[in-house]
Scaffold this motif. Structure first.
Motif, PDB file in Angstrom:
ATOM      1  N   ALA A 135      -3.815  18.525  47.711  1.00 54.16           N
ATOM      2  CA  ALA A 135      -3.369  19.903  47.479  1.00 54.16           C
ATOM      3  C   ALA A 135      -4.555  20.842  47.439  1.00 54.16           C
ATOM      4  N   LYS A 138       0.142  16.889  47.876  1.00 51.93           N
ATOM      5  CA  LYS A 138       1.224  17.648  48.491  1.00 51.93           C
ATOM      6  C   LYS A 138       2.417  16.731  48.709  1.00 51.93           C
ATOM      7  N   ASP A 176      10.183  16.933  45.300  1.00 53.20           N
ATOM      8  CA  ASP A 176       9.075  17.885  45.156  1.00 53.20           C
ATOM      9  C   ASP A 176       7.926  17.333  44.332  1.00 53.20           C
ATOM     10  N   GLU A 211      -4.737  15.847  54.562  1.00 48.58           N
ATOM     11  CA  GLU A 211      -3.455  16.554  54.547  1.00 48.58           C
ATOM     12  C   GLU A 211      -2.653  16.263  53.271  1.00 48.58           C
TER      13      GLU A 211
END
Lengths: 389, 483
Positions: free
Chosen positions: B483, B436, B73, B480
């Motif tokens: 964030a 991300k 994460d 992409e």
């Protein structure tokens, strides 16, 4: 530096301790660590003649890889070093000093790149042996045989150690360095055919004509390949895939049929043809490859002259290198670049041509080359940057 | 996952000393909210040599990237990058040409110089144009054993593209360089040795004299031209590192300390009995030391912990770590198990380097675990950065507050030609919430990734411009990823 000395005395240190701390500072000062010249004095954009001390520093750095001695400093102090005849006397004196062998050792090391040998199975011992043998051959040629720069391309007198002897296919000559005559060996003529020089091209096995050609172009012609055009770069991948399994001659033949490739590749690939029977370690592999396909040696030296000189084997190839003015001018450029610590690309070709003529007129010896280089405007002057617009 | 790294080997119960070190003003709690949008104040690059074949990296956490799973994460993984520019330009063998493109972007200037600064130096200059307010400007450390070309082991490239610090290998020396010079002159209740005071004054005097000389030669009254001044400026930067270490108090960088996070041990021990920390080997191929893989990993593990400690203590904010140089050239011995398989490095990847198995013999059945081993070590370093025991004043870990760019040199080989500059693996970790997490298998150039990674800093790098523009896949950034 006096502040350091004063600080030490202020700390109640004795004279010798104060001097020691001052020395500590001196050894870290930029003028000690770098050879600096006044790069901005003079008229912007106009070459400025070096003064005596600057010239002495360049000469000693060039020939001794060290600092000037008392005699050179004396000639710098009274500016007599600026007089050509006196300067040449100093050069001859410096060349007679054993320290001058450092110059050729470093030059040979840079020129051959044997220490970067990357052939399959290469060991550090191999690289050290190849480098040692190239340097020894170089030193023997210039300092024992008093050979010319041009004859470096024709000598068959190699100084070898057991590893290089094995790569040449000779019986082991015993420990240490031995002089051998390679005249009877296939395709061995001149320093360029020494295993150390060939292995220094960095090939793993049989060398790519593209990589070897570009390497030889820079070494022998002092030119650099142009950037790959966008439309050609897009085709490289498919070309490599389509030519898998072909040998270098076959790939080169395909490139030569494509103008978009050959327009540039013709400027360097032909330099590699003559080396096609040597593998990445500089071993002679024979007249055919592993599949029995012939490995022709004929090519030409792309000098961009009206008639580019053709060769049929290594001997005729090396004869061209030894006599062609473009190649000899390039060798002169290498010496000028080394002497002035500038990159070859910065040098004006016409100055190298002039130096080359002077060198030929003075007997083509190493001494003549050094004298000619020292007379070069590129060596004797510095170019202050142009004023900002 | 096989946990090969025993973490915090020296930090627990070390009985260390607390030292006065700078305080990260950017992490004051009152600024915590705004902090979320701030760019990471630190940037570290992690490199491992030899790469991963794309068919292995796309297995995600069921392949050699498995060790990163605990950080899933916090990391973005790129499995299909290109670096074709390294093959189209430059000289030298493939690993030479790639070595100075990783973390730089554009192709090398020449065999000895990159095209410009590496990412961490670029950001360092952008954030601190007048010098970094830390003891060390930056630090390069790692495990590598080949000096065939400077680009094989150098990951720190100066502003002018010249090679920066050579990565230090011996952990005891790294410790000394990071922490050993720290003194606390005038510590209340502890009278300083008069001889030490004298020596400090004299060192200060020497430093003043030398820096004065450098400042003269790079200043307006210098007799030097722009190129020479740039070279001297690089050297002066290194001297300033010494200055910071010598006199942190005088330089005003001992503002405060975060004692709970900066517990410096009294010393460390070099792991392994046969690790040739000081070995220097020239050349491009051939022999390399053969080292027990546990010892090699232990050494890097300690390096990672030292880097993490240095970040926590704000000894430095920029640096690079190297786990095997470009092209490999470290032989391993011993059996390594992961992914339900085992490999005996000596028998299954014989010789002094797995290089040929990667690039010429297509032995990915065996290289898979070697790549796993490399990434397990890098993941170990990242986990040290991410230690939840040492949250910073904004409640985040060191990794969260740091941008880490992980890179490698190739996407595998498989044929006699080998060395494929595509399908290359990279990752970014941390980044203060700007990126991300996830896996990205779309084709990008490394320039696209580097530009995007620097987006939070607002830096226009100039990478991928002019004739190099054709290598880019995105006009501005990888949207992409942001964030």
């Amino acid at each position: 530096m006096l502040a350091v000395y004063d600080t030490a005395l202020g700390e109640q240190l004795a004279f010798d301790e104060a001097a020691r701390w001052t020395l500590v500072a001196l050894l870290q000062a930029p003028p000690f660590l770098f050879r600096m010249e006044n790069e901005i004095a003079g008229v912007p954009g106009q070459p400025r003649e070096l003064d005596g001390y600057e010239l002495a520093a360049r000469l000693s750095s060039f020939l001794w890889v060290s600092v000037p001695d008392d005699a050179l400093l004396a000639a710098a102090a009274d500016q007599s070093l600026l007089v050509p005849a006196i300067r040449d006397q100093q050069i001859q004196r410096m060349l007679a000093d054993p320290k001058a062998q450092r110059f050729t050792e470093v030059f040979a090391t840079d020129f051959s790149r044997a220490r970067f040998a990357a052939f399959e199975g290469a060991t550090d011992a191999d690289r050290a042996a190849l480098s040692e043998s190239v340097i020894a051959t170089f030193q023997d040629h210039f300092w024992t045989q008093h050979g010319s720069v041009a004859d470096l391309f024709l000598t068959t007198r190699f100084v070898v150690n057991p590893i290089v002897a094995q790569l040449l296919g000779l019986p082991a000559p015993g420990a240490g360095l031995q002089v051998v005559d390679v005249a009877g060996l296939p395709q061995r003529v001149g320093l360029m055919s020494h295993p150390g020089v060939i292995a220094g091209m960095g090939d793993r096995a049989i060398g790519s004509f593209v990589n070897r050609g570009k390497y030889l172009m820079e070494r022998l012609l002092c030119r650099h390949p142009a950037a790959v055009p966008d439309d050609v770069a897009a085709q490289i991948e498919s070309f490599n895939a389509d030519t898998t399994g072909l040998n270098e001659h076959e790939k080169s033949a395909i490139r030569s049929s494509r103008p978009q490739c050959w327009g540039c590749h013709t400027q360097f690939e032909p330099l590699a043809f003559g080396f096609s029977r040597f593998d990445g370690a500089g071993r002679y592999v024979g007249e055919t490859d592993a599949d029995g396909k012939p490995l022709p040696l004929d090519g030409w030296v792309p000098t961009e002259e009206a008639v580019e000189p053709p060769y049929t084997d290594v001997a005729s190839y090396m004869q061209i290198l030894a006599t062609n003015p473009v190649v000899q001018t390039c060798m002169t450029e290498h010496f000028i670049a080394f002497a002035s610590s500038r990159e070859s690309s910065e040098l004006a070709r016409e100055d190298a041509e002039h130096v080359g003529q002077l060198y030929l007129a003075n007997g083509s010896t190493l001494s003549a080359m050094v004298s000619a280089v020292a007379e070069s405007p590129l060596f004797r002057t510095i170019l202050p940057p142009s004023a900002a617009p | 996952m096989r946990k090969i790294l025993s973490r915090r080997t020296f930090l627990h119960g070390s009985g260390g000393v607390l030292v006065g070190l700078p305080f990260l003003e950017e992490m004051r709690p009152r600024a915590a909210k705004a902090q979320d949008a701030a760019p990471p104040m630190r940037l570290i690059t992690l490199f491992f040599g030899l790469g991963i074949a794309r068919e292995e990296s796309i297995k995600q956490f069921t392949g050699p990237l498995e060790p990163y799973q605990p950080l899933a994460d916090k990391m973005a993984f790129f499995t299909n990058l290109e670096l074709k520019q390294s093959h189209d330009f430059g000289s030298g063998e493939p690993h030479f040409k790639v070595g100075d493109v990783i973390f730089v972007g554009d192709p090398q200037k020449n065999e000895y110089n990159a095209s410009g600064p590496s990412l961490e130096q670029l950001v360092k200059k952008e954030l601190h144009p007048n010098g970094v307010p830390t003891l060390l400007g930056s630090k390069s450390i790692g495990m590598w054993f080949r000096t065939g070309s400077v680009s094989q082991y150098t990951r720190h490239w100066n502003q002018d593209g010249s090679p920066g610090e050579r990565p230090e290998r011996r952990p005891t020396r790294i410790f000394e360089q990071m922490f050993g010079g720290l003194t606390t002159p005038g510590t209340p209740g502890v009278p300083e040795d008069p001889a030490a005071v004298t020596e400090r004054h004299l060192k200060r005097s020497v430093l003043d004299a030398v820096i004065g000389e450098y400042q003269h030669y790079i200043g307006d009254a210098s007799p030097l031209g722009a190129d020479s001044k740039a070279k001297l400026s690089v050297h002066l930067d290194m001297i300033r590192n010494v200055e910071m270490r010598l006199a942190p108090v005088e330089m005003g960088i001992d503002d405060a300390m975060q004692q709970e996070n900066c517990n410096v041990p009294t010393g460390v021990t070099d792991p392994g009995t046969d690790v040739p920390y000081d070995l220097v080997q020239g050349g491009a191929g051939g022999s390399a030391p053969i080292i027990a893989h546990e010892d090699f990993a232990a050494a890097f593990q300690l390096q990672g912990e030292l880097m993490a400690l240095a970040l926590r203590c704000d000894v430095l904010r920029f640096g690079s770590m190297l786990f095997v140089g470009s092209g490999g050239h470290v032989g391993l011995r011993g059996t390594y198990s992961a992914l339900g398989q085992s490999v005996n490095f000596s028998q299954d990847l014989p010789g002094t380097s797995p290089h040929d198995a990667y690039f010429h013999n297509n032995r990915w059945d065996k290289c898979r675990l070697h790549a796993h081993y490399c990434n397990a070590n890098l993941a170990g370093a990242l986990l040290s950065f991410d230690d939840p025991m040492f949250l910073e004043s904004n409640g985040k870990t060191v990794l969260d507050n740091t941008l880490v760019v992980v890179g490698t040199d190739y996407g595998g080989g498989g044929t006699s030609t080998g060395h494929i500059p595509e399908g290359v693996f990279h990752a970014i970790a941390g980044g203060n919430g700007h990126f991300k997490p996830g896996f990205y298998d779309k084709v990008y150039n490394i320039i696209d990734l580097y530009e995007t990674a620097l987006k939070p800093y607002g830096i226009a790098t100039g990478m991928g411009s002019g004739r190099h523009a054709r290598y880019r896949h995105t006009p501005l950034e990888i949207t992409e990823l942001l964030a």
